[in-house]
Design a protein around this motif. Sequence first.
Motif, mmCIF file in Angstrom:
data_model
loop_
_atom_site.group_PDB
_atom_site.id
_atom_site.type_symbol
_atom_site.label_atom_id
_atom_site.label_comp_id
_atom_site.label_asym_id
_atom_site.label_seq_id
_atom_site.Cartn_x
_atom_site.Cartn_y
_atom_site.Cartn_z
ATOM 1 N N HIS A 125 -38.692 34.064 -49.615
ATOM 2 C CA HIS A 125 -39.753 34.721 -50.723
ATOM 3 C C HIS A 125 -40.875 33.780 -50.900
ATOM 4 O O HIS A 125 -40.494 32.741 -50.900
ATOM 5 N N LYS A 126 -41.778 34.311 -51.472
ATOM 6 C CA LYS A 126 -43.242 33.683 -52.124
ATOM 7 C C LYS A 126 -42.512 32.980 -53.360
ATOM 8 O O LYS A 126 -42.246 33.927 -54.338
ATOM 9 N N LEU A 127 -42.849 32.027 -53.593
ATOM 10 C CA LEU A 127 -42.191 31.069 -54.853
ATOM 11 C C LEU A 127 -43.375 31.170 -55.873
ATOM 12 O O LEU A 127 -42.936 31.106 -57.229
ATOM 13 N N ASP A 128 -44.768 31.353 -55.447
ATOM 14 C CA ASP A 128 -45.856 31.232 -56.564
ATOM 15 C C ASP A 128 -45.569 32.132 -57.359
ATOM 16 O O ASP A 128 -45.885 31.967 -58.806
ATOM 17 N N ALA A 129 -45.178 33.153 -57.270
ATOM 18 C CA ALA A 129 -45.186 34.351 -58.503
ATOM 19 C C ALA A 129 -44.253 33.798 -59.420
ATOM 20 O O ALA A 129 -44.504 34.107 -60.743
ATOM 21 N N TYR A 130 -43.096 32.967 -59.049
ATOM 22 C CA TYR A 130 -42.154 32.768 -60.279
ATOM 23 C C TYR A 130 -42.848 31.272 -60.941
ATOM 24 O O TYR A 130 -42.641 31.020 -61.998
ATOM 25 N N LEU A 131 -43.368 30.448 -60.018
ATOM 26 C CA LEU A 131 -43.975 29.273 -60.400
ATOM 27 C C LEU A 131 -45.093 29.343 -61.656
ATOM 28 O O LEU A 131 -45.042 28.674 -62.518
ATOM 29 N N ASN A 132 -45.719 30.559 -61.235
ATOM 30 C CA ASN A 132 -46.782 30.933 -62.520
ATOM 31 C C ASN A 132 -46.403 31.417 -63.549
ATOM 32 O O ASN A 132 -47.063 31.345 -64.635
ATOM 33 N N LEU A 133 -44.896 31.515 -63.739
ATOM 34 C CA LEU A 133 -44.342 31.823 -64.915
ATOM 35 C C LEU A 133 -44.090 30.478 -65.958
ATOM 36 O O LEU A 133 -43.799 30.925 -67.152
ATOM 37 N N LEU A 134 -43.993 29.475 -65.467
ATOM 38 C CA LEU A 134 -43.551 28.219 -66.114
ATOM 39 C C LEU A 134 -44.763 27.803 -66.974
ATOM 40 O O LEU A 134 -45.852 27.884 -66.734
ATOM 41 N N LYS A 135 -44.396 27.222 -68.079
ATOM 42 C CA LYS A 135 -45.033 26.598 -69.234
ATOM 43 C C LYS A 135 -45.733 25.104 -68.440
ATOM 44 O O LYS A 135 -45.061 24.684 -67.542
ATOM 45 N N LYS A 136 -46.848 24.547 -69.279
ATOM 46 C CA LYS A 136 -46.954 23.059 -68.802
ATOM 47 C C LYS A 136 -45.845 22.229 -68.570
ATOM 48 O O LYS A 136 -44.995 22.267 -69.419
ATOM 49 N N ASP A 137 -45.544 21.356 -67.704
ATOM 50 C CA ASP A 137 -44.503 20.431 -67.336
ATOM 51 C C ASP A 137 -43.107 21.041 -67.179
ATOM 52 O O ASP A 137 -42.155 20.211 -67.125
ATOM 53 N N SER A 138 -43.151 22.430 -67.058
ATOM 54 C CA SER A 138 -41.966 22.966 -66.815
ATOM 55 C C SER A 138 -41.501 23.060 -65.210
ATOM 56 O O SER A 138 -42.291 22.863 -64.512
ATOM 57 N N THR A 139 -40.051 23.305 -65.194
ATOM 58 C CA THR A 139 -39.371 23.386 -63.743
ATOM 59 C C THR A 139 -38.999 24.552 -63.349
ATOM 60 O O THR A 139 -38.437 25.240 -64.004
ATOM 61 N N MET A 140 -39.055 24.809 -62.089
ATOM 62 C CA MET A 140 -38.176 25.790 -61.332
ATOM 63 C C MET A 140 -37.389 25.075 -60.368
ATOM 64 O O MET A 140 -37.793 24.292 -59.664
ATOM 65 N N THR A 141 -35.967 25.250 -60.363
ATOM 66 C CA THR A 141 -34.857 24.497 -59.685
ATOM 67 C C THR A 141 -34.456 25.911 -58.644
ATOM 68 O O THR A 141 -33.743 26.805 -59.201
ATOM 69 N N LEU A 142 -34.506 25.580 -57.503
ATOM 70 C CA LEU A 142 -34.124 26.366 -56.261
ATOM 71 C C LEU A 142 -32.503 26.083 -56.112
ATOM 72 O O LEU A 142 -32.283 24.857 -56.135
ATOM 73 N N VAL A 143 -31.679 27.162 -56.112
ATOM 74 C CA VAL A 143 -30.484 26.911 -55.781
ATOM 75 C C VAL A 143 -29.933 27.664 -54.475
ATOM 76 O O VAL A 143 -29.023 27.573 -53.760
ATOM 77 N N GLY A 144 -30.912 29.056 -54.398
ATOM 78 C CA GLY A 144 -30.643 29.948 -53.378
ATOM 79 C C GLY A 144 -30.976 29.201 -51.994
ATOM 80 O O GLY A 144 -31.952 28.267 -52.051
ATOM 81 N N ALA A 145 -30.310 29.395 -51.058
ATOM 82 C CA ALA A 145 -30.545 28.518 -49.707
ATOM 83 C C ALA A 145 -30.596 29.459 -48.608
ATOM 84 O O ALA A 145 -29.646 29.599 -47.724
ATOM 85 N N PRO A 146 -31.745 30.114 -48.603
ATOM 86 C CA PRO A 146 -32.203 31.005 -47.384
ATOM 87 C C PRO A 146 -32.003 30.291 -46.098
ATOM 88 O O PRO A 146 -32.435 28.963 -46.049
ATOM 89 N N ALA A 147 -31.737 31.190 -44.929
ATOM 90 C CA ALA A 147 -31.626 30.446 -43.682
ATOM 91 C C ALA A 147 -33.157 29.989 -43.050
ATOM 92 O O ALA A 147 -33.341 29.253 -42.345
ATOM 93 N N ASP A 148 -34.130 30.906 -43.424
ATOM 94 C CA ASP A 148 -35.395 30.677 -43.054
ATOM 95 C C ASP A 148 -36.246 30.003 -44.336
ATOM 96 O O ASP A 148 -36.031 30.433 -45.468
ATOM 97 N N PRO A 149 -37.029 29.262 -43.805
ATOM 98 C CA PRO A 149 -38.034 28.468 -44.981
ATOM 99 C C PRO A 149 -38.807 29.359 -45.913
ATOM 100 O O PRO A 149 -39.172 30.522 -45.106
ATOM 101 N N HIS A 150 -38.948 29.176 -47.070
ATOM 102 C CA HIS A 150 -39.977 29.892 -48.003
ATOM 103 C C HIS A 150 -41.274 29.739 -47.387
ATOM 104 O O HIS A 150 -41.732 28.629 -46.888
ATOM 105 N N PRO A 151 -42.054 31.016 -47.650
ATOM 106 C CA PRO A 151 -43.732 30.699 -47.203
ATOM 107 C C PRO A 151 -44.294 29.609 -47.957
ATOM 108 O O PRO A 151 -43.596 29.219 -48.994
ATOM 109 N N SER A 152 -45.202 28.919 -47.357
ATOM 110 C CA SER A 152 -45.764 27.798 -48.070
ATOM 111 C C SER A 152 -46.368 28.025 -49.473
ATOM 112 O O SER A 152 -46.894 29.016 -49.740
#
Length: 349
Positions: free
Chosen positions: A250-277
Amino acid sequence: MVKVKAFGAKSASSPLSALEIDRRVPNPEDVQIEILYCGVCHSDLHTARNEWKNTQYPSVPGHEIVGRVTAIGNKVTKFKVGDLAGVGCFVDSCGHCGSCKEHEEQYCENGWTGTYNGPAFGGENTYGGYSKSIVVKESFVLKISHSEKELPSVAPLLCAGITLYSPLKKWKVGSGKKVGIVGLGGLGHMGVKIANAMGAHVVLFTTSKNKIQDGLKLGAKEVCISTDETQMAKYQNQLDFIVNTVASRHKLDAYLNLLKKDSTMTLVGAPADPHPSIEVFSLIFKRRHLAGSLVGGIKETQEMLDFCAKHKLVSDIEIIKMDYINEAYERILKSDVKYRFVIDMLSLS
Ligand code: NAP
Ligand code: ZN
């Protein structure tokens, strides 16, 4: 070697069925465990169907194992026959590299051995918890302090629990922090419970409208339907940390944009196909971080089990019989489980 009844896949396209595997007779430092319950992780499905392109067959999945000690080697000191015990995602590591010395065996530089599917860097296959018994080195066996009647709902802590506990701890989640959990499945529902118990303000992001009430009951303070752009806009630049448990591309940007300055999103889900860039600006503008995390070390897994026992946390489960596993996999793919299947291993006869 001893013959043990098990259930597994003979190829990527064959349904799981009964088979027999060999288990070693306990060495001096080994613990032999009769498996009573085994949780069903989405990784089991990825592996049985060779979605990560590294499966050795026959494949006997299962790395959320709880049971009773039936024999011990003569050098074992922490367990005795009759004790409850747990086994998680790995059963060996080199023991002397930097990561192992830091009690992070899951990042072993020389060879982490999965509970199933063998050593990470090739070698003999290993067979997991969809079986009647397992033999594991004492140093990779966990103590269980929950009550015996909670045992089936403790099983999923061995993977789902630690996979969320470890990043929540590493990124210092606690009181005053607004934390996003993405996906309410096996991992995600433990994330909601654990982050809430750590004192954080939890916001659940789900694609399933029918999970809103459950999310709130499990400990989320707010639930956002992630497919609704208006709801997502409300959380822009608001979150201190996000753990993303989604099992599909799935597209990660929608979630990254929810982070405050300097904050982190950690991926633990491991889909078979790569996420879109990702859009580079999703990271650049607020100096955000994108990270990953793999289960947790043995010491931390014990700490997590004790934390969960203290806070009375277990998994929400549906108990199934062994021969229901193929149907269970189909239901997992439809997000139709609240929130973890656990196999009653007595049903394997
Ligand atoms: P699960 O029970 O199937 O949960 C995954 C959740 O992801 C679903 O319940 C659903 O939640 C959400 N989801 C599914 N498809 C989606 C999509 N297309 N878009 C958005 N959300 C979607 O699986 P699990 O057992 O929790 O495992 C999750 C993933 O973590 C798997 O890939 C597994 O292999 C991996 N895993 C990694 C580690 C590690 O150490 N990093 C350890 C264990 C498992 P909603 O219905 O709420 O949207
Ligand atoms: Zn797992």
